[in-house]
Design an enzyme around this catalytic site. Structure first.
Site, PDB file in Angstrom:
ATOM      1  N   CYS A  79      -7.717 -17.626  48.419  1.00 22.76           N
ATOM      2  CA  CYS A  79      -8.791 -18.338  47.676  1.00 22.76           C
ATOM      3  C   CYS A  79     -10.200 -17.372  47.488  1.00 22.76           C
ATOM      4  O   CYS A  79     -11.152 -17.835  46.735  1.00 22.76           O
ATOM      5  CB  CYS A  79      -9.304 -19.820  48.528  1.00 22.76           C
ATOM      6  SG  CYS A  79      -8.127 -20.887  48.542  1.00 22.76           S
ATOM      7  N   CYS A  86     -10.104 -34.425  47.402  1.00 22.04           N
ATOM      8  CA  CYS A  86      -9.392 -33.045  47.454  1.00 22.04           C
ATOM      9  C   CYS A  86      -9.580 -32.461  46.157  1.00 22.04           C
ATOM     10  O   CYS A  86      -9.740 -33.075  44.979  1.00 22.04           O
ATOM     11  CB  CYS A  86      -7.867 -33.292  47.385  1.00 22.04           C
ATOM     12  SG  CYS A  86      -7.331 -34.401  48.866  1.00 22.04           S
ATOM     13  N   HIS A 142     -11.088 -25.927  41.124  1.00 22.13           N
ATOM     14  CA  HIS A 142     -10.647 -24.616  41.991  1.00 22.13           C
ATOM     15  C   HIS A 142      -9.407 -24.100  41.356  1.00 22.13           C
ATOM     16  O   HIS A 142      -8.390 -24.045  42.024  1.00 22.13           O
ATOM     17  CB  HIS A 142     -10.401 -25.085  43.316  1.00 22.13           C
ATOM     18  CG  HIS A 142     -10.056 -24.205  44.319  1.00 22.13           C
ATOM     19  ND1 HIS A 142     -10.657 -23.025  44.292  1.00 22.13           N
ATOM     20  CD2 HIS A 142      -9.482 -24.440  45.602  1.00 22.13           C
ATOM     21  CE1 HIS A 142     -10.154 -22.114  45.450  1.00 22.13           C
ATOM     22  NE2 HIS A 142      -9.518 -23.080  46.108  1.00 22.13           N
TER      23      HIS A 142
END
Lengths: 379, 379
Positions: free
Chosen positions: B80, B198, B323
């Site tokens: 990430c 989430c 994301h």
């Protein structure tokens, strides 16, 4: 600018390790490099790990095995130049003053993909139509043979020389010498290449410890200086120019020689990217080891043998030592450092003082976009 | 040491682009950044591209589309933190004097894997037994709720705030505001997380152009300075310590504040790694935005809203902006730079002078080994 030296080298024998994880492959190379540098692991301030297909967090997985988890770790991907690019990042980081001691890792496990050519990115239409690496290099070989009367036997000599060298290298994947006749009689892959003219699929890992040059003698009496570190990229789409000229290597060689203040006449030993037999010949010319069009005669004369004018691929190169993509650049650097230290036993290049490593590639979906990373080392 | 400034930003709206290639995603962000910096592409000397799962040679593939193929291009993978790590490499390269102008790209295409949690590396036994990211963060949430009486409604407020911010951001993947009731009533994922707690799966790309600070005003009158660039790594195996303390972020925050000569009281705006609702709360505490155990009360008070004491994730964060792993770090930096320039329209943080970006992760097979990359920006 601060100077950078190599104080530790580590390598596992290249080969097929289908039951080992990436971390299993990597950590023994790291431990060997740490031991070789005679350095406390806590002195290592950062790590760069090169891998092309190892998946996420390769460096962290490997260093977790040896307790080196707290330092900044960056994974670098640049196809066949992955760990040479990682080496360059480490050089830059030390030159900048950010760190004094940096670990470099190269690692790959190709057996996880099975055999043969690598898995393809679907988005590259040329690759999806069949222009995989052997085919691309075969086109270059065909064109070179058309232009310069290179004979199939001369082409086969690259494999013969590198297999002969690999037979002297306990870390090589292919340790059986072969003859020109055996090379030419092996299974056809992409004309003019036979099987023995293509590098094998395998797994491997290599590691180096780099140190600011003034501090290096605290750890070893024989640090090897990195005199040049060069990275270039560029297109190498077949057809847009002369495909017998590896343009990015030509450009990179010029830049690296300039940075080191050295020329081809000073190079004693070189590890160049012989993924296929023709590649080594093209790179002789790109690096100025011989004149354009004369690479066949150059190898035939023995000039690139271990006892020749410029020893090329004494390790066995990609053709014999093996080519676990992400491990290759670091492994080439390990070989050059060991050659300059005089540690190479049966394959030792006599009195090697200046060495060069060269990893270049285009990646699975990157035939369109090549990368080339060159380092020059001196003692 | 030379200073580094950001002179250009580019971003494509995050979302699902199953029919686009990685290069299709990346090049518009690069073009936008070049235009934003008002710089001739030939001035760009090198590029770092962050991607976690984009495959080989992502940067070369993207830059091939805009003709920037001749420069050194290095691909960086750090889960990430991939493109925030790429940003850090670019900062180091400029600080070292190696380059004056460097391009940073972050890119990812997650739709190629289908939906849900990411594909797993088989070698991580914890992951293969079910300890995927939602489960890992859920354990942290459970423990935090046990220790500090955080309520499910307070936890849900993270999603409510970030969806509210995302609704104001035309580049966000999720643009519909949600209520606490809707968050809590959404599909259970890993207790206490419901679906809306989430981050979504998606694709995206972001780019920045960095320049040596003294030269920056040649291109823009409002360069944003990078006051700190920090990378840490470390284990975060559940169980070996208090899992409610994100140790690498705590350590990284301390280092970054020291480097910038600033503290939490000076931060006006922060983009932190809210992959799951609990994450943002843990990071409030790690960055010193509030006291340990008080994150629930902090968000409930409105302190982290756009008009609060410290605006956290005005872009919508990972929960609403999306994301796409490798794009996230660069996108966070783009948001902070645009906030400090006052370009953010409806989601603009009033008079933002100091901003912070924070990307942390552990990768598919890297739960054992975390990475955290933090940048502080000032105008």
């Amino acid at each position: 600018m601060r100077d950078v030296a190599v104080i530790g080298t580590g390598l596992i024998p290249f080969g097929k390790y289908p039951d080992k994880t990436l971390a299993d492959l990597g950590w023994p190379a790291v431990k060997m490099a740490v031991k070789d540098a005679d350095i406390a692991p806590a002195k290592i301030e950062a790590a760069y790990c090169g891998t092309a297909l190892g998946g996420m967090m390769a460096g962290q997985r490997i260093l977790g095995r040896v307790g080196l988890t707290g330092i900044p770790i960056v994974n670098v991907e640049n196809a066949c130049s992955s760990s040479s690019s990682a080496l360059r990042q480490a050089v830059m980081a030390i030159r900048s003053g950010e760190y004094d001691v940096v670990l470099v890792i190269g690692v790959e496990k190709l057996t996880k993909f099975g055999g043969g050519t690598l898995p393809l990115e679907k988005e590259d239409w040329e690759v999806s139509q069949g222009l995989v690496m052997p085919a691309l290099y075969a086109m270059r070989a065909q064109r070179y043979m058309h232009e310069y009367d290179l004979t199939p036997a001369q082409l086969a000599l690259v494999s013969v020389k590198n297999r002969r060298n690999g037979a002297l290298n306990p870390d090589a994947q292919m340790r059986k010498p072969v003859t020109v006749e055996e090379v030419l009689a092996s299974r056809p892959i992409a004309d003019p290449f036979t099987l023995l003219q293509c590098c094998p699929t395998g797994d491997g890992a290599a590691a180096l410890i780099l140190c600011e040059a003034k501090l290096a003698r605290q750890y070893r009496s024989d640090p090897v200086r990195i005199a040049a570190s060069d990275l270039t990229s560029g297109k190498y789409t077949p057809g847009f120019r002369d495909m017998t000229i590896p343009e990015i290597t030509v450009r990179g060689a010029k830049e690296a020689y300039e940075e080191a203040g050295l020329g081809p006449q000073e190079i004693d030993v070189a590890e160049v990217h012989d993924a296929f037999s023709i590649a080594e010949l093209l790179y002789y010319e790109a690096f100025g080891f011989c004149e354009r069009g004369s690479a066949g005669a150059f190898i035939e004369s023995g000039a690139s043998a271990i006892d020749g004018k410029i020893a090329v691929n004494p390790s066995g190169g990609l053709l014999a030592k093996g080519h676990p993509i992400g491990a290759t650049g670091a492994a080439q650097a390990v070989e050059i450092v060991r050659q300059l230290r005089g540690e190479c036993g049966a394959r030792q290049v006599p009195d090697a003082k200046v060495g060069l490593s060269h990893a270049t590639g285009g990646g699975i979906s990157g035939f369109d976009h090549g990368v080339c990373c060159i380092h020059i080392f001196t003692r």
